[in-house]
Design a protein around this motif. Structure first.
Motif, PDB file in Angstrom:
ATOM      1  N   ASP A 252      -5.588 -31.426  -7.046  1.00 41.09           N
ATOM      2  CA  ASP A 252      -4.626 -30.376  -7.323  1.00 41.09           C
ATOM      3  C   ASP A 252      -3.291 -30.614  -6.618  1.00 41.09           C
ATOM      4  N   LEU A 253      -3.246 -31.534  -5.662  1.00 40.61           N
ATOM      5  CA  LEU A 253      -1.988 -31.851  -4.979  1.00 40.61           C
ATOM      6  C   LEU A 253      -1.114 -32.697  -5.895  1.00 40.61           C
ATOM      7  N   ARG A 254       0.088 -32.226  -6.136  1.00 42.55           N
ATOM      8  CA  ARG A 254       0.991 -32.908  -7.061  1.00 42.55           C
ATOM      9  C   ARG A 254       2.169 -33.464  -6.277  1.00 42.55           C
ATOM     10  N   VAL A 255       2.235 -34.788  -6.206  1.00 40.27           N
ATOM     11  CA  VAL A 255       3.211 -35.482  -5.375  1.00 40.27           C
ATOM     12  C   VAL A 255       4.105 -36.330  -6.265  1.00 40.27           C
ATOM     13  N   ALA A 256       5.413 -36.321  -5.999  1.00 37.42           N
ATOM     14  CA  ALA A 256       6.338 -37.111  -6.828  1.00 37.42           C
ATOM     15  C   ALA A 256       7.606 -37.426  -6.047  1.00 37.42           C
ATOM     16  N   THR A 257       8.224 -38.536  -6.402  1.00 44.10           N
ATOM     17  CA  THR A 257       9.568 -38.833  -5.899  1.00 44.10           C
ATOM     18  C   THR A 257      10.593 -38.315  -6.907  1.00 44.10           C
ATOM     19  N   CYS A 258      11.766 -37.988  -6.400  1.00 42.99           N
ATOM     20  CA  CYS A 258      12.848 -37.551  -7.274  1.00 42.99           C
ATOM     21  C   CYS A 258      14.161 -37.989  -6.650  1.00 42.99           C
ATOM     22  N   ASP A 259      14.875 -38.873  -7.335  1.00 40.91           N
ATOM     23  CA  ASP A 259      16.152 -39.359  -6.838  1.00 40.91           C
ATOM     24  C   ASP A 259      17.047 -39.660  -8.028  1.00 40.91           C
ATOM     25  N   GLY A 260      18.124 -40.362  -7.783  1.00 39.40           N
ATOM     26  CA  GLY A 260      19.079 -40.626  -8.849  1.00 39.40           C
ATOM     27  C   GLY A 260      18.537 -41.471  -9.970  1.00 39.40           C
ATOM     28  N   ASP A 261      17.419 -42.188  -9.747  1.00 39.38           N
ATOM     29  CA  ASP A 261      16.831 -43.028 -10.786  1.00 39.38           C
ATOM     30  C   ASP A 261      15.785 -42.294 -11.616  1.00 39.38           C
ATOM     31  N   THR A 262      15.458 -41.065 -11.231  1.00 40.86           N
ATOM     32  CA  THR A 262      14.404 -40.326 -11.932  1.00 40.86           C
ATOM     33  C   THR A 262      14.911 -39.827 -13.274  1.00 40.86           C
ATOM     34  N   GLY A 263      14.166 -40.067 -14.326  1.00 42.94           N
ATOM     35  CA  GLY A 263      14.556 -39.660 -15.666  1.00 42.94           C
ATOM     36  C   GLY A 263      14.537 -38.150 -15.859  1.00 42.94           C
ATOM     37  N   PHE A 264      15.162 -37.699 -16.933  1.00 47.31           N
ATOM     38  CA  PHE A 264      15.319 -36.266 -17.181  1.00 47.31           C
ATOM     39  C   PHE A 264      13.968 -35.575 -17.333  1.00 47.31           C
ATOM     40  N   ASP A 265      13.070 -36.136 -18.129  1.00 45.51           N
ATOM     41  CA  ASP A 265      11.774 -35.503 -18.360  1.00 45.51           C
ATOM     42  C   ASP A 265      10.958 -35.439 -17.074  1.00 45.51           C
ATOM     43  N   GLU A 266      10.947 -36.538 -16.343  1.00 43.34           N
ATOM     44  CA  GLU A 266      10.188 -36.558 -15.101  1.00 43.34           C
ATOM     45  C   GLU A 266      10.786 -35.583 -14.087  1.00 43.34           C
ATOM     46  N   ARG A 267      12.105 -35.491 -14.061  1.00 38.92           N
ATOM     47  CA  ARG A 267      12.762 -34.569 -13.136  1.00 38.92           C
ATOM     48  C   ARG A 267      12.388 -33.128 -13.480  1.00 38.92           C
ATOM     49  N   SER A 268      12.308 -32.815 -14.757  1.00 44.15           N
ATOM     50  CA  SER A 268      11.912 -31.463 -15.174  1.00 44.15           C
ATOM     51  C   SER A 268      10.492 -31.152 -14.708  1.00 44.15           C
ATOM     52  N   TRP A 269       9.590 -32.140 -14.814  1.00 50.27           N
ATOM     53  CA  TRP A 269       8.212 -31.929 -14.357  1.00 50.27           C
ATOM     54  C   TRP A 269       8.190 -31.679 -12.846  1.00 50.27           C
ATOM     55  N   VAL A 270       8.963 -32.440 -12.088  1.00 53.13           N
ATOM     56  CA  VAL A 270       9.003 -32.258 -10.639  1.00 53.13           C
ATOM     57  C   VAL A 270       9.485 -30.851 -10.297  1.00 53.13           C
ATOM     58  N   ARG A 271      10.549 -30.411 -10.961  1.00 52.71           N
ATOM     59  CA  ARG A 271      11.070 -29.067 -10.692  1.00 52.71           C
ATOM     60  C   ARG A 271      10.023 -27.992 -10.938  1.00 52.71           C
ATOM     61  N   ASP A 272       9.223 -28.158 -11.990  1.00 57.10           N
ATOM     62  CA  ASP A 272       8.311 -27.110 -12.402  1.00 57.10           C
ATOM     63  C   ASP A 272       6.949 -27.163 -11.719  1.00 57.10           C
ATOM     64  N   HIS A 273       6.530 -28.342 -11.248  1.00 55.40           N
ATOM     65  CA  HIS A 273       5.127 -28.469 -10.848  1.00 55.40           C
ATOM     66  C   HIS A 273       4.890 -29.117  -9.486  1.00 55.40           C
ATOM     67  N   ALA A 274       5.758 -29.977  -8.982  1.00 50.60           N
ATOM     68  CA  ALA A 274       5.431 -30.778  -7.811  1.00 50.60           C
ATOM     69  C   ALA A 274       5.263 -29.919  -6.562  1.00 50.60           C
ATOM     70  N   ASP A 275       4.232 -30.241  -5.758  1.00 50.90           N
ATOM     71  CA  ASP A 275       4.014 -29.588  -4.467  1.00 50.90           C
ATOM     72  C   ASP A 275       4.741 -30.330  -3.351  1.00 50.90           C
ATOM     73  N   VAL A 276       4.821 -31.636  -3.472  1.00 52.19           N
ATOM     74  CA  VAL A 276       5.477 -32.478  -2.472  1.00 52.19           C
ATOM     75  C   VAL A 276       6.514 -33.324  -3.197  1.00 52.19           C
ATOM     76  N   VAL A 277       7.759 -33.204  -2.784  1.00 56.45           N
ATOM     77  CA  VAL A 277       8.847 -33.943  -3.411  1.00 56.45           C
ATOM     78  C   VAL A 277       9.452 -34.874  -2.360  1.00 56.45           C
ATOM     79  N   LEU A 278       9.505 -36.153  -2.687  1.00 53.18           N
ATOM     80  CA  LEU A 278      10.072 -37.158  -1.791  1.00 53.18           C
ATOM     81  C   LEU A 278      11.439 -37.562  -2.332  1.00 53.18           C
ATOM     82  N   THR A 279      12.465 -37.455  -1.502  1.00 57.39           N
ATOM     83  CA  THR A 279      13.821 -37.704  -1.983  1.00 57.39           C
ATOM     84  C   THR A 279      14.693 -38.207  -0.849  1.00 57.39           C
TER      85      THR A 279
END
Length: 901
Positions: free
Chosen positions: A145-172
């Motif tokens: 259930d732990l949702r971990v993702a990176t998000c930076d300038g290289d992250t695509g639009f769709d993936e960035r939307s998923w991070v905004r809506d669901h990620a518990d841990v964001v690495l940036t």
């Protein structure tokens, strides 16, 4: 008993004369602790499955403090497992919130927002490494259930939307926070509302102006988190818990508090390292003299066994990271790393020494042949490629398979290529890497036997960060520091106490600097109107209000009864560039295929990938056909050539206005390297690899750059014959040509002109000029004047951070025996940021105090001819030559004799 790898390098005594000192650092026993009772059982099980049966004491101390809501400064050595200290409480917090929601899902009064964690680090490489480690932990723990993702300038639009809506841990990284997340905070409301922990990794990388920028970014983040935090009637919103993980440094608690914008009394310092460490043998090594060498007729020609530019004059960690994948403190900005190709000074000894890169390649080959897994740290990208290539050539004669197990690692490689190299080192497929300080940060590469350090990296903190890669996980390690032919390096290998006994440097930065604060207040107002209650978040309320008043007067902000508002259509975040990188990197593209080979920092492109330049990538050579600075592309053709290329640049400083206000009678002032005459150039190394920084330090954008209505005019005062000035200057640097030199003897084949644009740094400088008569009175003739001025300049740059809260790397300097504008011998010290950052003005205001401290520091130093403690600089563009310590003291005495009482 000596370390067996030292015996390998000594080669049965044939190299014994090169070893100047050996120090054995004792081992350290592990001290374990029990898992905390509050820790989530699944996370604990995951760590145990990965081999961590019991944590070390410092990990539990940090985790307990963070779990209780205390801010933490975790400052232990490289490889001491700092990540467990912050991930255990952070992930347990998310799991607890999840369990509450599941167990009481039908009771509305028990609804608890699922917590979130934000991990901020200076480089994309480190974020990717942490993501891989976290993914292994999540898999091992079964906590799907732990949702971990990176998000930076290289992250695509769709993936960035998923991070905004669901990620518990964001690495940036700080750049993504500043340019994307904070300006678009409404889209990130879920994360900000749920935010519990903010982990700031590699905290020591945030220093100088870059550190001030990041501190203010974190304060803006905390303000928005408070805005979105759920509130219960009569209660204050929940605050964030900051964990700042750092290498051991001076005063880690104070540094962490300043970075996070919290009270130092609220920070728990965990600095007692309880991880196991084997003994470390640390050797100081000086390459031999080349006794058969006759100096060439061309005094500027390089030495026969090493390219100038391999033994670079500037450490790459002179600045902060950038948003791409450069070296050193990458992410998006402590920056550039390639040193300029400085020509060898004309006063070379009769028998010069072998270069550090050539010597390091020999030592690395011996270590690889012996089976040792090794990192060789170099000071530039060219140096890394040179050491790797030469090492492969040595090994190819022994075993071609060994040669294939040596590689280079540096900024400018594509991310996937760097990840492959990191994995190859971990698995043992690659036995040795020649690397820039891109591997100095916390990328998890353990189990190494040895580390070679080719040239002083600039700070003791960097030395111990690099050395900490050897012997990790409790094994014995071996480290050798190989000196360049530079007075600073020479001093260090003959004075081991300066390496082993001196204290670590403090991480210095000033978030209250109005040049940095002003654009961040604009950005904050654009995010949410700045209320009176917000002022304490940005510093002393009176100081913050005074900057706001200036911004209102200049039209940057509007004052309303409810607060300060940003009313301009353009975004305020673009007013400042956190790292000062000078623009997007230039892509190096293979002309025949369109394949991207790598990238080069925008400012250094004209010196590295100009038309006709030889570009080396993992031992393969390419020739640049054309550099298009407009599109940011350099096209390259694969070609085996028997030559290399070295660019030539010119640097100068000009005073914008020589005839402005004289404030000699101003009682508020106690009084306050180069060209034309043998000179010193000491810049805060910039994106172009020259002596200037061609990026943005937060002071150049309008509206919101400087806390004044207009740039300060040039101001003068006189101390008798001594003239002081402060005001706008332009530091100009331009690549004007390059040489093709045959390899390996470096005979000049041709000298080619280049027509490239000039880099101009408009900034603020403080300077003092002295007439020839004063030099004569101080017994300083034309032969001593350049060295005296240069030494005084170095020492002054080193002392100014004591009076103006800045880092040495935030300053540049120029000294000359005859400057075209002042028409006298002059020492300049300038802010290495567009528009200035207030440091030069501080030096002008406290001129007498500054120069007295400079003079006393030089005179009190027990060395004979100058050392790093007084007049040598780790970033000198002329190899710390010429320097005249005694003459500098006489010069400063003569100047101070005319200072006001």
């Amino acid at each position: 008993m000596t370390h067996p790898l030292l015996d390998v390098l000594l080669a049965n005594g044939r190299r014994a004369d090169r070893l100047t000192h050996v120090r054995t650092l004792p081992p350290r026993e592990a001290v374990h602790a029990d898992w905390p009772s509050w820790a989530d059982p699944s996370i604990v099980g995951g760590y145990r499955a990965l081999g961590v049966d019991r944590p070390w004491r410092h990990q539990v101390e940090a985790a307990d403090a963070a779990w209780s809501g205390r801010h933490v400064a975790l400052a232990t050595s490289t490889g001491s497992g700092k990540s467990l200290g912050f991930w255990l409480p952070a992930l347990s917090s998310v799991r607890v919130d999840t369990a509450r929601g599941v167990l009481d899902a039908g009771r509305i009064e028990s609804a608890v927002g699922r917590g979130a964690v934000l991990y901020v680090c200076p480089t994309k490489a480190l974020a990717a490494d942490q993501l891989a480690s976290l993914s292994r932990l999540v898999d091992a723990s079964g906590a799907r259930d732990l949702r971990v993702a990176t998000c930076d300038g290289d992250t695509g639009f769709d993936e960035r939307s998923w991070v905004r809506d669901h990620a518990d841990v964001v690495l940036t990284n700080p750049d993504f926070l500043h340019f994307s997340l904070l300006p678009n905070h409404q889209r990130w409301a879920r994360l900000l509302r749920s935010l519990r922990y903010v982990v700031v990794d590699e905290g020591h990388a945030y220093r100088g102006v870059f550190g001030a920028h990041v501190s203010l970014v974190l304060r803006r983040l905390a303000r928005l988190a408070r805005h979105y935090a759920p509130r219960r009637p009569g209660e204050e919103p929940r605050g964030l818990t900051f964990v700042v993980a750092s290498a051991t440094s001076a005063d880690p608690g104070v540094t962490a508090a300043r970075l996070a914008g919290v009270d130092p009394h609220d920070v728990v310092v965990v600095a007692d390292d309880a991880s196991p460490a084997g003994s470390t043998t640390f050797a100081l090594w000086e390459p031999p003299e080349i006794t058969g060498y006759r100096p060439p007729d061309d005094a500027a020609a390089p030495r026969p066994d090493g390219a100038p530019g391999s033994d670079d004059a500037f450490p790459p960690d002179a600045f902060p990271p950038d948003a791409g994948e450069p070296d050193a403190h990458e992410p998006g900005a402590p920056g550039p790393d390639d040193a300029p190709d400085v020509l060898v000074p004309t006063d070379q000894p009769e028998y010069p020494r072998r270069t550090a890169t050539a010597e390091t390649a020999d030592l690395l080959a011996d270590l690889v042949a012996h089976g040792a897994r090794t990192l060789a740290f170099t000071r530039s990208r060219r140096g890394a490629e040179t050491v790797a290539s030469a090492t492969r050539d040595h090994l190819r004669r022994i075993d071609p398979d060994l040669a294939r197990r040596v590689a280079a690692y540096r900024g400018g490689y594509l991310p996937e290529e760097r990840r492959e190299l990191e994995q190859a080192v971990r698995s043992g497929a690659v036995r040795a890497l020649a690397t820039t300080n891109a591997l100095e940060l916390g990328v998890d590469i353990s189990g190494l036997d040895a580390v070679l350090i080719a040239g002083w990296p600039g700070t003791r903190m960097s030395v111990w960060q690099q050395a900490g890669r050897a012997g990790r996980a409790g094994a014995d390690g071996f480290v050798a520091f190989v000196a360049r032919e530079d007075p600073l390096d020479t001093y260090l290998v003959h004075h081991p106490e300066a390496v082993f006994n001196a204290p670590l440097e403090a991480t210095v930065f000033d978030p209250a600097n109005p040049y940095v604060l002003a654009p961040h207040l604009c950005a904050a107002a654009a995010e949410l109107p700045v209320r009176t209650d917000d002022l304490t978040a940005f510093g002393r309320p009176a100081d913050v209000r005074s900057v706001l008043d200036v911004l209102v007067a200049r039209g940057a902000l509007r004052r309303r009864p409810s607060g300060w508002y940003w009313t301009h259509p353009q975004g305020a975040a673009r007013l400042t560039d956190l790292r000062g990188t000078g623009g997007a990197p230039v892509r190096v593209v293979e002309a025949a295929t369109g394949r991207v080979l790598g990238t080069v920092d925008a400012g250094s492109a004209d010196g590295q990938v100009h038309d006709g330049a030889v570009y080396v990538h993992q031992g393969e050579t390419y020739v640049i056909g054309h550099l298009d600075l407009t599109d940011g592309v350099a096209t390259a053709t694969r070609r085996d050539v028997g030559h290399g290329t070295w660019s030539r640049d010119v640097t100068s400083i000009t005073v914008d206005d020589l005839h402005e206000r004289d404030d000699s009678a101003d009682s508020g002032h106690d009084g306050a390297d180069g060209q034309d005459g043998a000179v010193g150039q000491d810049g805060a190394v910039g994106a172009d690899g020259h002596d200037v920084v061609n990026g943005h330090g937060g002071a150049s954008a309008r509206p919101g750059n400087a806390p004044a209505d207009e740039p300060r005019p040039t101001t003068y005062r006189r101390w008798g014959p001594v003239t002081w000035g402060v005001g706008p200057v332009e530091v100009r640097s331009q690549v004007v040509g390059f040489q093709r030199r045959r390899l390996p003897d470096l005979q000049v084949l041709s000298d080619e002109p280049l027509d490239l644009p000039e880099h101009v740094l408009p900034t603020t400088a403080v300077w003092w000029s002295v007439p020839d008569a004063l030099l004569d009175d101080a017994a300083i003739g034309p032969d001593l004047a350049p060295g005296a001025l240069h030494a005084a300049e170095h020492a002054a740059i080193g002392l100014l951070p004591l009076l103006a809260t800045c880092d040495r790397w935030d300053l540049g300097g120029v000294s000359t025996a005859l400057h075209v504008d002042t028409e006298q011998a002059t020492v300049f010290v300038y802010d290495a940021y567009p528009g200035g950052a207030g440091f030069a003005e501080r030096g002008y205001e406290l001129g007498a105090t500054w120069l007295r401290a400079t003079r006393d520091a030089i005179d009190a130093c027990p060395c004979t001819d100058g050392c790093p403690a007084c007049v040598q600089s780790p970033k000198c563009g002329t190899f710390n030559s010429p320097l005249e310590k005694a003459a500098a003291v006489r010069l400063l005495d003569a100047v101070l004799a005319h200072a006001p009482r």
